[in-house]
Scaffold this motif. Structure first.
Motif, PDB file in Angstrom:
ATOM      1  N   LEU A 125      14.384  -0.788  76.237  1.00 49.25           N
ATOM      2  CA  LEU A 125      13.132  -0.206  76.718  1.00 49.25           C
ATOM      3  C   LEU A 125      11.947  -0.761  75.927  1.00 49.25           C
ATOM      4  O   LEU A 125      10.895  -1.074  76.499  1.00 49.25           O
ATOM      5  N   PHE A 126      12.144  -0.929  74.627  1.00 47.02           N
ATOM      6  CA  PHE A 126      11.078  -1.475  73.792  1.00 47.02           C
ATOM      7  C   PHE A 126      10.766  -2.921  74.183  1.00 47.02           C
ATOM      8  O   PHE A 126       9.602  -3.337  74.180  1.00 47.02           O
ATOM      9  N   LEU A 127      11.797  -3.694  74.534  1.00 44.01           N
ATOM     10  CA  LEU A 127      11.585  -5.062  75.013  1.00 44.01           C
ATOM     11  C   LEU A 127      10.726  -5.053  76.274  1.00 44.01           C
ATOM     12  O   LEU A 127       9.805  -5.869  76.423  1.00 44.01           O
ATOM     13  N   TYR A 128      11.010  -4.127  77.179  1.00 40.39           N
ATOM     14  CA  TYR A 128      10.228  -4.025  78.419  1.00 40.39           C
ATOM     15  C   TYR A 128       8.765  -3.701  78.098  1.00 40.39           C
ATOM     16  O   TYR A 128       7.843  -4.308  78.662  1.00 40.39           O
ATOM     17  N   ILE A 129       8.559  -2.766  77.181  1.00 41.18           N
ATOM     18  CA  ILE A 129       7.190  -2.386  76.804  1.00 41.18           C
ATOM     19  C   ILE A 129       6.459  -3.572  76.178  1.00 41.18           C
ATOM     20  O   ILE A 129       5.294  -3.845  76.492  1.00 41.18           O
ATOM     21  N   CYS A 130       7.156  -4.295  75.295  1.00 41.18           N
ATOM     22  CA  CYS A 130       6.541  -5.466  74.656  1.00 41.18           C
ATOM     23  C   CYS A 130       6.187  -6.533  75.689  1.00 41.18           C
ATOM     24  O   CYS A 130       5.135  -7.176  75.592  1.00 41.18           O
ATOM     25  N   ALA A 131       7.065  -6.718  76.666  1.00 40.70           N
ATOM     26  CA  ALA A 131       6.794  -7.705  77.714  1.00 40.70           C
ATOM     27  C   ALA A 131       5.558  -7.314  78.520  1.00 40.70           C
ATOM     28  O   ALA A 131       4.744  -8.171  78.884  1.00 40.70           O
ATOM     29  N   GLN A 132       5.410  -6.026  78.785  1.00 37.79           N
ATOM     30  CA  GLN A 132       4.247  -5.567  79.545  1.00 37.79           C
ATOM     31  C   GLN A 132       2.952  -5.700  78.746  1.00 37.79           C
ATOM     32  O   GLN A 132       1.891  -5.965  79.309  1.00 37.79           O
ATOM     33  N   LYS A 133       3.046  -5.531  77.444  1.00 39.52           N
ATOM     34  CA  LYS A 133       1.845  -5.546  76.605  1.00 39.52           C
ATOM     35  C   LYS A 133       1.513  -6.928  76.051  1.00 39.52           C
ATOM     36  O   LYS A 133       0.431  -7.119  75.492  1.00 39.52           O
ATOM     37  N   TYR A 134       2.438  -7.872  76.186  1.00 38.26           N
ATOM     38  CA  TYR A 134       2.236  -9.178  75.560  1.00 38.26           C
ATOM     39  C   TYR A 134       1.017  -9.885  76.146  1.00 38.26           C
ATOM     40  O   TYR A 134       0.915 -10.069  77.361  1.00 38.26           O
ATOM     41  N   LEU A 186      19.078  -7.924  69.841  1.00 31.43           N
ATOM     42  CA  LEU A 186      19.226  -6.500  70.139  1.00 31.43           C
ATOM     43  C   LEU A 186      20.521  -5.945  69.550  1.00 31.43           C
ATOM     44  O   LEU A 186      20.534  -4.873  68.935  1.00 31.43           O
ATOM     45  N   HIS A 187      21.613  -6.683  69.725  1.00 30.59           N
ATOM     46  CA  HIS A 187      22.906  -6.214  69.225  1.00 30.59           C
ATOM     47  C   HIS A 187      22.972  -6.276  67.704  1.00 30.59           C
ATOM     48  O   HIS A 187      23.655  -5.457  67.077  1.00 30.59           O
ATOM     49  N   LYS A 188      22.279  -7.226  67.124  1.00 30.56           N
ATOM     50  CA  LYS A 188      22.260  -7.349  65.662  1.00 30.56           C
ATOM     51  C   LYS A 188      21.757  -6.059  65.019  1.00 30.56           C
ATOM     52  O   LYS A 188      22.358  -5.538  64.078  1.00 30.56           O
ATOM     53  N   TYR A 189      20.664  -5.525  65.541  1.00 31.81           N
ATOM     54  CA  TYR A 189      20.122  -4.283  64.989  1.00 31.81           C
ATOM     55  C   TYR A 189      20.973  -3.077  65.371  1.00 31.81           C
ATOM     56  O   TYR A 189      21.228  -2.204  64.543  1.00 31.81           O
ATOM     57  N   ALA A 190      21.405  -3.031  66.621  1.00 28.47           N
ATOM     58  CA  ALA A 190      22.168  -1.863  67.078  1.00 28.47           C
ATOM     59  C   ALA A 190      23.510  -1.741  66.373  1.00 28.47           C
ATOM     60  O   ALA A 190      24.003  -0.633  66.145  1.00 28.47           O
ATOM     61  N   ASN A 191      24.110  -2.876  66.021  1.00 29.23           N
ATOM     62  CA  ASN A 191      25.427  -2.852  65.391  1.00 29.23           C
ATOM     63  C   ASN A 191      25.377  -2.488  63.917  1.00 29.23           C
ATOM     64  O   ASN A 191      26.386  -2.074  63.348  1.00 29.23           O
ATOM     65  N   HIS A 192      24.226  -2.653  63.303  1.00 27.75           N
ATOM     66  CA  HIS A 192      24.210  -2.619  61.848  1.00 27.75           C
ATOM     67  C   HIS A 192      24.031  -1.231  61.249  1.00 27.75           C
ATOM     68  O   HIS A 192      24.625  -0.927  60.227  1.00 27.75           O
ATOM     69  N   TYR A 193      23.227  -0.394  61.860  1.00 22.66           N
ATOM     70  CA  TYR A 193      22.913   0.886  61.234  1.00 22.66           C
ATOM     71  C   TYR A 193      23.276   2.072  62.108  1.00 22.66           C
ATOM     72  O   TYR A 193      23.135   2.021  63.324  1.00 22.66           O
ATOM     73  N   ARG A 194      23.745   3.114  61.439  1.00 23.70           N
ATOM     74  CA  ARG A 194      23.880   4.416  62.089  1.00 23.70           C
ATOM     75  C   ARG A 194      22.632   5.213  61.743  1.00 23.70           C
ATOM     76  O   ARG A 194      22.409   5.549  60.587  1.00 23.70           O
ATOM     77  N   ILE A 195      21.835   5.490  62.737  1.00 27.10           N
ATOM     78  CA  ILE A 195      20.596   6.222  62.527  1.00 27.10           C
ATOM     79  C   ILE A 195      20.775   7.620  63.095  1.00 27.10           C
ATOM     80  O   ILE A 195      21.300   7.789  64.202  1.00 27.10           O
ATOM     81  N   ASN A 196      20.357   8.593  62.334  1.00 25.23           N
ATOM     82  CA  ASN A 196      20.544   9.984  62.721  1.00 25.23           C
ATOM     83  C   ASN A 196      20.044  10.231  64.144  1.00 25.23           C
ATOM     84  O   ASN A 196      18.892   9.947  64.468  1.00 25.23           O
ATOM     85  N   GLY A 197      20.925  10.754  65.001  1.00 22.36           N
ATOM     86  CA  GLY A 197      20.547  11.073  66.371  1.00 22.36           C
ATOM     87  C   GLY A 197      20.767   9.949  67.365  1.00 22.36           C
ATOM     88  O   GLY A 197      20.511  10.120  68.557  1.00 22.36           O
ATOM     89  N   TYR A 198      21.233   8.787  66.887  1.00 20.54           N
ATOM     90  CA  TYR A 198      21.440   7.639  67.771  1.00 20.54           C
ATOM     91  C   TYR A 198      22.832   7.057  67.560  1.00 20.54           C
ATOM     92  O   TYR A 198      23.230   6.804  66.423  1.00 20.54           O
ATOM     93  N   ASN A 199      23.556   6.814  68.654  1.00 18.85           N
ATOM     94  CA  ASN A 199      24.746   5.981  68.541  1.00 18.85           C
ATOM     95  C   ASN A 199      24.371   4.559  68.954  1.00 18.85           C
ATOM     96  O   ASN A 199      23.219   4.279  69.298  1.00 18.85           O
ATOM     97  N   ARG A 200      25.342   3.665  68.935  1.00 23.77           N
ATOM     98  CA  ARG A 200      25.049   2.254  69.208  1.00 23.77           C
ATOM     99  C   ARG A 200      24.437   2.063  70.593  1.00 23.77           C
ATOM    100  O   ARG A 200      23.465   1.314  70.763  1.00 23.77           O
ATOM    101  N   GLU A 201      24.995   2.732  71.590  1.00 25.97           N
ATOM    102  CA  GLU A 201      24.477   2.579  72.949  1.00 25.97           C
ATOM    103  C   GLU A 201      23.069   3.151  73.072  1.00 25.97           C
ATOM    104  O   GLU A 201      22.236   2.612  73.811  1.00 25.97           O
ATOM    105  N   ASP A 202      22.806   4.241  72.359  1.00 28.70           N
ATOM    106  CA  ASP A 202      21.450   4.803  72.357  1.00 28.70           C
ATOM    107  C   ASP A 202      20.451   3.789  71.808  1.00 28.70           C
ATOM    108  O   ASP A 202      19.357   3.606  72.356  1.00 28.70           O
ATOM    109  N   LEU A 203      20.838   3.146  70.698  1.00 33.80           N
ATOM    110  CA  LEU A 203      19.945   2.168  70.085  1.00 33.80           C
ATOM    111  C   LEU A 203      19.696   0.986  71.016  1.00 33.80           C
ATOM    112  O   LEU A 203      18.561   0.517  71.146  1.00 33.80           O
ATOM    113  N   LEU A 204      20.751   0.509  71.667  1.00 35.57           N
ATOM    114  CA  LEU A 204      20.575  -0.600  72.607  1.00 35.57           C
ATOM    115  C   LEU A 204      19.637  -0.212  73.745  1.00 35.57           C
ATOM    116  O   LEU A 204      18.800  -1.008  74.181  1.00 35.57           O
ATOM    117  N   GLN A 205      19.779   1.014  74.211  1.00 32.69           N
ATOM    118  CA  GLN A 205      18.908   1.479  75.287  1.00 32.69           C
ATOM    119  C   GLN A 205      17.456   1.567  74.812  1.00 32.69           C
ATOM    120  O   GLN A 205      16.531   1.142  75.522  1.00 32.69           O
TER     121      GLN A 205
END
Length: 201
Positions: A59-68, A36-55
């Motif tokens: 959330l995406f991890l939770y969704i994947c766990a529910q759908k797995y 999670l931190h590997k991706y969040a630390n690497h890129y600045r994506i328009n509209g997202y800071n690092r904490e936004d990306l981690l959040q």
């Protein structure tokens, strides 16, 4: 229960039965902390800071766990790694559509992420059977050479190397994200690998 001894799939089974089990989910998050931190630390994506990306990633991890689908067995780790990769590619595409072809790289990504990129480039250039040195002293020297190598790349080559060997995107994905033609991406990657081969031998 601390749940530390449970497999990922056992944690997911508990979480699917009790969606509000925060303790189980936090154990799962801790296991994917580096990814999670590997991706969040690497890129600045328009509209997202690092904490936004981690959040968003959490959330995406939770969704994947529910759908797995538990019936496929103990494959959640590679399943999530690929799903997260696709998730980040989609965020980058959205950023690309809003910003145009230029995407800003975060030059402050952590050393572990840079080491991953270096190892991927090394194996792509010399082959997966080529020895990757494990001793800290040798890796430190290799990392110094890698940083010097990066300084020899053009801005276009560095961008392509970054996408190809850090996020491990395909040539087509890189072309879509950057606005470069697939031929330009391929030639930039080849030039970067040729420079790497000469620099590291």
């Amino acid at each position: 229960m601390c749940y530390q001894e449970n497999t990922n799939e056992e944690l997911i089974e508990i979480l699917q039965q009790d969606q509000s089990n925060e303790r189980v989910f936090l154990v799962l998050v801790s296991r994917f902390h580096y990814l999670l931190h590997k991706y969040a630390n690497h890129y600045r994506i328009n509209g997202y800071n690092r904490e936004d990306l981690l959040q968003e990633e959490t959330l995406f991890l939770y969704i994947c766990a529910q759908k797995y689908p538990l019936q496929i067995g103990q494959y959640f780790a590679p399943y999530f790694a690929r799903a997260l990769h696709n998730f980040m590619v989609n965020l980058l595409r959205q950023s690309h559509r809003h910003q145009g072809p230029k995407i800003t790289l975060n030059k402050d990504y952590d050393l572990l992420s840079q080491c991953d990129m270096h190892e991927n480039l090394h194996q792509s250039t010399f082959g997966k059977s080529y020895q990757w040195y494990d001793s800290p002293e040798t890796q430190f020297l290799l990392q110094e050479k890698f940083e010097a190598y990066q300084a020899t790349l053009s801005a276009k080559e560095r961008l392509v190397v970054d996408y190809a060997y850090h996020l491990q995107l395909t040539n087509k994905e890189i072309a879509d994200l950057t606005g470069l033609s697939p031929d330009t991406v391929r030639h930039s990657k080849r030039r970067a690998k040729d420079k790497y081969r000469k620099f590291m031998q």
